[in-house]
Scaffold this motif. Structure first.
Motif, PDB file in Angstrom:
ATOM      1  N   LEU A 213      31.938  38.691  46.000  1.00 54.54           N
ATOM      2  CA  LEU A 213      31.643  37.262  45.909  1.00 54.54           C
ATOM      3  C   LEU A 213      31.015  36.703  47.180  1.00 54.54           C
ATOM      4  O   LEU A 213      30.378  35.642  47.137  1.00 54.54           O
ATOM      5  N   GLY A 214      31.220  37.381  48.331  1.00 58.68           N
ATOM      6  CA  GLY A 214      30.695  36.894  49.602  1.00 58.68           C
ATOM      7  C   GLY A 214      31.644  35.914  50.277  1.00 58.68           C
ATOM      8  O   GLY A 214      32.445  35.242  49.617  1.00 58.68           O
ATOM      9  N   VAL A 215      31.560  35.806  51.598  1.00 60.29           N
ATOM     10  CA  VAL A 215      32.478  34.935  52.334  1.00 60.29           C
ATOM     11  C   VAL A 215      32.249  33.463  51.988  1.00 60.29           C
ATOM     12  O   VAL A 215      33.180  32.649  52.040  1.00 60.29           O
ATOM     13  N   GLU A 216      31.020  33.101  51.598  1.00 60.23           N
ATOM     14  CA  GLU A 216      30.724  31.691  51.317  1.00 60.23           C
ATOM     15  C   GLU A 216      31.504  31.172  50.103  1.00 60.23           C
ATOM     16  O   GLU A 216      31.718  29.962  49.964  1.00 60.23           O
TER      17      GLU A 216
ATOM     18  N   ASP B   4      43.235  24.788  40.156  1.00 62.33           N
ATOM     19  CA  ASP B   4      44.543  25.237  40.631  1.00 62.33           C
ATOM     20  C   ASP B   4      44.498  25.472  42.133  1.00 62.33           C
ATOM     21  O   ASP B   4      43.413  25.664  42.721  1.00 62.33           O
ATOM     22  N   LYS B   5      45.665  25.464  42.756  1.00 62.78           N
ATOM     23  CA  LYS B   5      45.699  25.377  44.216  1.00 62.78           C
ATOM     24  C   LYS B   5      46.069  26.665  44.952  1.00 62.78           C
ATOM     25  O   LYS B   5      45.731  26.811  46.124  1.00 62.78           O
ATOM     26  N   ALA B   6      46.793  27.591  44.321  1.00 65.59           N
ATOM     27  CA  ALA B   6      47.282  28.752  45.075  1.00 65.59           C
ATOM     28  C   ALA B   6      47.112  30.042  44.292  1.00 65.59           C
ATOM     29  O   ALA B   6      47.353  30.099  43.079  1.00 65.59           O
ATOM     30  N   LEU B   7      46.676  31.094  45.016  1.00 66.72           N
ATOM     31  CA  LEU B   7      46.539  32.436  44.449  1.00 66.72           C
ATOM     32  C   LEU B   7      47.156  33.436  45.422  1.00 66.72           C
ATOM     33  O   LEU B   7      47.023  33.289  46.648  1.00 66.72           O
ATOM     34  N   VAL B   8      47.823  34.455  44.873  1.00 64.24           N
ATOM     35  CA  VAL B   8      48.417  35.516  45.690  1.00 64.24           C
ATOM     36  C   VAL B   8      47.824  36.845  45.245  1.00 64.24           C
ATOM     37  O   VAL B   8      47.789  37.152  44.047  1.00 64.24           O
ATOM     38  N   CYS B   9      47.329  37.639  46.205  1.00 62.61           N
ATOM     39  CA  CYS B   9      46.775  38.951  45.876  1.00 62.61           C
ATOM     40  C   CYS B   9      47.007  39.904  47.039  1.00 62.61           C
ATOM     41  O   CYS B   9      47.447  39.505  48.115  1.00 62.61           O
TER      42      CYS B   9
ATOM     43  N   LYS C  42      38.351  45.664  39.214  1.00 60.97           N
ATOM     44  CA  LYS C  42      37.318  44.757  38.722  1.00 60.97           C
ATOM     45  C   LYS C  42      37.911  43.526  38.053  1.00 60.97           C
ATOM     46  O   LYS C  42      37.510  42.391  38.304  1.00 60.97           O
ATOM     47  N   GLY C  43      38.928  43.762  37.216  1.00 63.56           N
ATOM     48  CA  GLY C  43      39.550  42.642  36.510  1.00 63.56           C
ATOM     49  C   GLY C  43      40.197  41.653  37.454  1.00 63.56           C
ATOM     50  O   GLY C  43      40.160  40.440  37.217  1.00 63.56           O
ATOM     51  N   LYS C  44      40.786  42.156  38.533  1.00 67.64           N
ATOM     52  CA  LYS C  44      41.430  41.270  39.499  1.00 67.64           C
ATOM     53  C   LYS C  44      40.386  40.468  40.274  1.00 67.64           C
ATOM     54  O   LYS C  44      40.617  39.302  40.609  1.00 67.64           O
ATOM     55  N   VAL C  45      39.239  41.080  40.561  1.00 68.47           N
ATOM     56  CA  VAL C  45      38.171  40.343  41.239  1.00 68.47           C
ATOM     57  C   VAL C  45      37.651  39.231  40.336  1.00 68.47           C
ATOM     58  O   VAL C  45      37.383  38.111  40.789  1.00 68.47           O
ATOM     59  N   ASP C  46      37.529  39.523  39.060  1.00 72.05           N
ATOM     60  CA  ASP C  46      37.114  38.484  38.111  1.00 72.05           C
ATOM     61  C   ASP C  46      38.129  37.345  38.085  1.00 72.05           C
ATOM     62  O   ASP C  46      37.759  36.171  37.948  1.00 72.05           O
ATOM     63  N   ALA C  47      39.410  37.697  38.221  1.00 73.82           N
ATOM     64  CA  ALA C  47      40.453  36.665  38.248  1.00 73.82           C
ATOM     65  C   ALA C  47      40.298  35.789  39.487  1.00 73.82           C
ATOM     66  O   ALA C  47      40.458  34.560  39.422  1.00 73.82           O
ATOM     67  N   VAL C  48      39.956  36.391  40.627  1.00 71.96           N
ATOM     68  CA  VAL C  48      39.726  35.615  41.856  1.00 71.96           C
ATOM     69  C   VAL C  48      38.548  34.667  41.646  1.00 71.96           C
ATOM     70  O   VAL C  48      38.599  33.488  42.027  1.00 71.96           O
ATOM     71  N   ARG C  49      37.482  35.180  41.016  1.00 72.22           N
ATOM     72  CA  ARG C  49      36.301  34.346  40.754  1.00 72.22           C
ATOM     73  C   ARG C  49      36.673  33.148  39.867  1.00 72.22           C
ATOM     74  O   ARG C  49      36.281  32.005  40.134  1.00 72.22           O
ATOM     75  N   THR C  50      37.465  33.418  38.846  1.00 72.35           N
ATOM     76  CA  THR C  50      37.883  32.347  37.937  1.00 72.35           C
ATOM     77  C   THR C  50      38.762  31.328  38.659  1.00 72.35           C
ATOM     78  O   THR C  50      38.623  30.111  38.466  1.00 72.35           O
TER      79      THR C  50
ATOM     80  N   ALA D 205      50.724  29.491  39.587  1.00 76.12           N
ATOM     81  CA  ALA D 205      50.681  29.751  38.147  1.00 76.12           C
ATOM     82  C   ALA D 205      50.757  31.259  37.904  1.00 76.12           C
ATOM     83  O   ALA D 205      50.197  32.045  38.680  1.00 76.12           O
ATOM     84  N   PRO D 206      51.435  31.709  36.857  1.00 80.67           N
ATOM     85  CA  PRO D 206      51.640  33.156  36.629  1.00 80.67           C
ATOM     86  C   PRO D 206      50.352  33.964  36.666  1.00 80.67           C
ATOM     87  O   PRO D 206      50.333  35.074  37.200  1.00 80.67           O
ATOM     88  N   GLN D 207      49.254  33.411  36.129  1.00 76.32           N
ATOM     89  CA  GLN D 207      48.003  34.175  36.085  1.00 76.32           C
ATOM     90  C   GLN D 207      47.355  34.321  37.458  1.00 76.32           C
ATOM     91  O   GLN D 207      46.448  35.140  37.634  1.00 76.32           O
ATOM     92  N   TRP D 208      47.827  33.521  38.434  1.00 78.69           N
ATOM     93  CA  TRP D 208      47.227  33.591  39.773  1.00 78.69           C
ATOM     94  C   TRP D 208      48.072  34.376  40.778  1.00 78.69           C
ATOM     95  O   TRP D 208      47.700  34.482  41.924  1.00 78.69           O
ATOM     96  N   ASN D 209      49.226  34.912  40.354  1.00 81.53           N
ATOM     97  CA  ASN D 209      49.926  35.873  41.226  1.00 81.53           C
ATOM     98  C   ASN D 209      49.473  37.262  40.803  1.00 81.53           C
ATOM     99  O   ASN D 209      50.085  37.910  39.949  1.00 81.53           O
TER     100      ASN D 209
END
Length: 686
Positions: free
Chosen positions: A154-157, A137-142, A123-131, A105-109
């Protein structure tokens, strides 16, 4: 070639263009992708495969299976820089037979999200990872940087039951200061996430290990060789790698090695390099001035327009320009998907730190690099820019221009360092580009799938078999020690290039082998290689260490001897039939008739480099360097004497006598000196 640019060392390889590496199976997978997908059930998977072999798509197949069939929740794809994120764009895999499509999804690339990857704006990108982690959704690219920040916050867990896929894995290091490496060790210690690591490099982190040995042992490995990749192309049939010395400003030498009919990437030296003129902007401008008459820039693409004497206009992309807006326009033009199939879109790219890993310009036929690159991984990545397959592209090359040491320099010892490193890089690239060798003792039996020639496999003979489908050669060597333990077998099968890397990067070995004619080959092949193996694998038995030493030195020697048996001519636009290397090995085996490990140990691995340097360096410089090397001969150490004594024991088993201190053979004399050293030491301590 004029005196301003003289050849120092070269590698020339021909390939068959079988098309095999680009053919797809019923699921739409190419050969490497199918090999990787067959290991999709592994929790920790390391994929070593050259640039342009399809690693990104291989990961898509694996990630979709892990989510659909292995119970994982999501896949997080981690790339070193934002531009590489485009490799993981939406892909209709089902169009070629797979059971699902790859969708992000566009918001996850996050590679497309604005803002640099530093703590102030991440910071904003880390918040996006948390969300994303809380979503369905299944895939994120960073990027690597965003991922590091996310793990720290967020921690490894937070990544439990998910796939973490790290592209360009050679950026990771086992060094405690490498945060990405530390995070991966934490993931493995927790053992709740799956990890797929991918790299186009065949060198484990250059100076530093990527993983600690105990962590690396947990990874299942998939290796697809450069030989398999290039041999299976549709069009590209030959690759030439050349190292050249030059004198004076490098801009003058460029004209001697640059073919303006070839699509070229020029990488200028880092400002701290010996070859740098100290002003990167001026250097880029001087190169363009040497190309012809400047006619302005294209307002749409930002490319510089340079007219030749015949009226032809070259389109040059300047990535050295410090003006951000202009450079961004040029980068956008290079990435324009509507121009990817247009060979005439651009002719030359000038870069410093860009246009390396992940940069995709299939038409590139020449990667020209000024100044030695200390990282072997970087050299592989630069060469990878020129080894894409494209219609009509039958040959390609990598050229490295290196400043020749000046005999009048007081620091000639340091000045020659780049020369030695270039020799090491040349030897290593020969190993990477050559087929994979499987060595066995004589009469070990034929191997399935190998062609042993018209006469077939013959007992009592030195047999040589070829498996073109896998890019493997089987060669029997008399007296070869076979590895016994599982780990030693793995090293001989998978990591022999790592041993060779350590050997040719061992400065005393290269110095002695290239510049000191008094050094017996056995000092290099047995003593120095033996010590390197013992230091790398102290936990192995002496027999296993000897097996690894023999397999490594055999790979170097056979490659060098096969090269001597083939033509020295560079591949041209009409490449030779892809039998040169096979015929070279076969001629060497036929010539020696009875190939024994003792014979291989008597081959100086650096002899070809010595001969080439004798032609490329002026006599005064060569003589001065040789004098510096000779003056550095040190007295024996206890460890060296002990290893020489061990060799002397083997010598006695084979000859019935101990080595003599009056022997004419320099290696026998060294073994005798080793015994004498230990005797003197024992007497002094007694």
């Amino acid at each position: 070639m004029t005196d301003s640019a003289k050849s120092a060392s070269s590698v020339a390889v021909q390939y068959a263009a079988t098309g095999a590496s680009k053919q797809s199976n019923e699921l739409g997978m190419r050969a490497m992708q199918e090999r990787a997908f067959n290991k999709r059930g592994e929790k920790y998977l390391l994929i070593k495969s050259p640039p342009a072999s399809g690693k990104s798509r291989a990961l898509m197949f694996i990630a979709l299976d892990k989510i659909e069939n292995q119970g994982l929740k999501q896949a997080i794809i981690v790339v070193p820089e934002r531009s590489i994120g485009a490799s993981f764009k939406n892909t209709p895999l089902s169009a070629n037979g797979f059971w699902a499509d790859w969708t992000v999804a566009p918001q996850w690339n996050l590679c497309n999200a604005p803002g640099a990857d530093d703590p102030k704006v991440a910071k904003g990108k880390v918040d996006a990872v948390r969300t994303f982690l809380a979503s369905s959704d299944k895939a994120l690219v960073c990027t690597h940087a965003t991922f590091r920040f996310a793990v720290e916050e967020l921690g490894v867990e937070a990544f439990d039951d998910r796939l973490v896929a790290v592209d360009e894995f050679h950026h990771v290091s086992a060094n405690p200061d490498n945060r990405l490496g530390a995070h991966l060790r934490a993931f493995m210690a927790r053992d709740r996430a799956h990890i797929v690591a991918m790299t186009g490099s065949y060198f484990r982190g250059d100076a530093e290990a990527v993983l600690m040995p105990e962590d690396e042992a947990r990874f299942e490995k998939v290796t697809y060789t450069y030989y398999e990749q290039l041999n299976g192309y549709d069009y590209l049939k030959s690759l030439y790698i050349g190292y050249y010395f030059y004198t004076g400003p490098y801009v003058d030498a460029i004209a001697q090695v640059l073919d303006l009919d070839k699509k070229t990437i020029v990488h200028i030296p880092n400002v701290n390099a010996r070859e740098s003129l100290g002003d990167k902007i001026r250097e880029a401008e001087d190169i363009m001035q040497a190309l012809g008459n400047w006619k302005g820039s294209d307002p749409e693409t930002g490319f510089q327009l340079i007219e030749q004497a015949d009226g032809r206009v070259l389109r040059v992309a300047d990535l050295v320009d410090d003006d951000g807006a202009r450079r961004d326009r040029v980068i956008a033009s290079l990435k324009d998907p509507t121009q990817s199939d247009n060979r005439d879109h651009v002719d030359i790219i000038i870069a410093l730190g860009m246009a390396k890993e992940g940069f995709d310009w299939i038409w590139c036929e020449h990667a020209l690099t000024i100044g030695y690159r200390s990282s072997l991984t970087e050299i592989v990545q630069i060469i990878g820019r020129a080894t894409r397959d494209a219609p009509g592209k039958t040959s390609t090359r990598f050229t490295n221009l290196i400043a020749e040491p000046d005999a009048s320099e007081e620091t000639v010892n340091e000045a020659v360092n780049d020369t030695l490193k270039a020799i090491a890089a040349s030897l290593l690239m020969e190993q990477v580009l050559a087929p994979k060798f499987t060595f066995t003792p004589k009469d070990a039996g034929r191997k399935e799938g190998f062609d042993y020639g018209e006469a077939g496999y013959q007992e009592g003979q030195t047999n040589f078999g070829v498996n073109e489908a896998t890019g493997q050669y089987h060669l029997e060597i008399g007296g070869l020690v076979e590895p016994k333990s599982t780990e030693a077998k793995r090293i001989c099968e998978e990591d022999i290039n790592e041993v060779i890397t350590a050997f040719v990067q061992d400065r005393p070995s290269v110095e002695r082998g290239v510049f000191d004619e008094e050094t017996p080959a056995e000092e290099l092949t047995q003593l120095r290689m033996g010590r390197i193996v013992a230091e790398r694998y102290p936990e192995l038995t002496e027999e296993d260490q000897e097996a690894i030493r023999q397999h490594a030195i055999a790979a170097v020697a056979v490659t060098q001897e096969a090269k001597k048996q083939t033509s020295d001519q560079e591949p041209g636009d009409k490449p030779a039939v892809n039998t040169a290397f096979v015929n070279g090995v076969r001629r060497y085996v036929t010539h020696v008739k009875d190939l024994e490990i003792d014979l291989i140990d008597r081959i100086n691995p650096f002899q070809a480099s010595r001969a080439i340097l004798a032609k490329a360096m002026d006599e005064a410089t060569l003589g001065q360097v040789a004098d510096v090397i000779a003056s550095k001969r040190l007295n024996l150490t206890y460890e060296e004497a002990r290893m020489l004594a061990e060799r002397a024991v083997r010598f006695k088993r084979e000859t019935g006598r101990l080595p003599s201190r009056s022997a004419a053979d320099p290696w026998e004399l060294q073994m005798a000196e080793g015994i004498a050293y230990l005797q003197r030491r024992a007497a002094a301590n007694g």
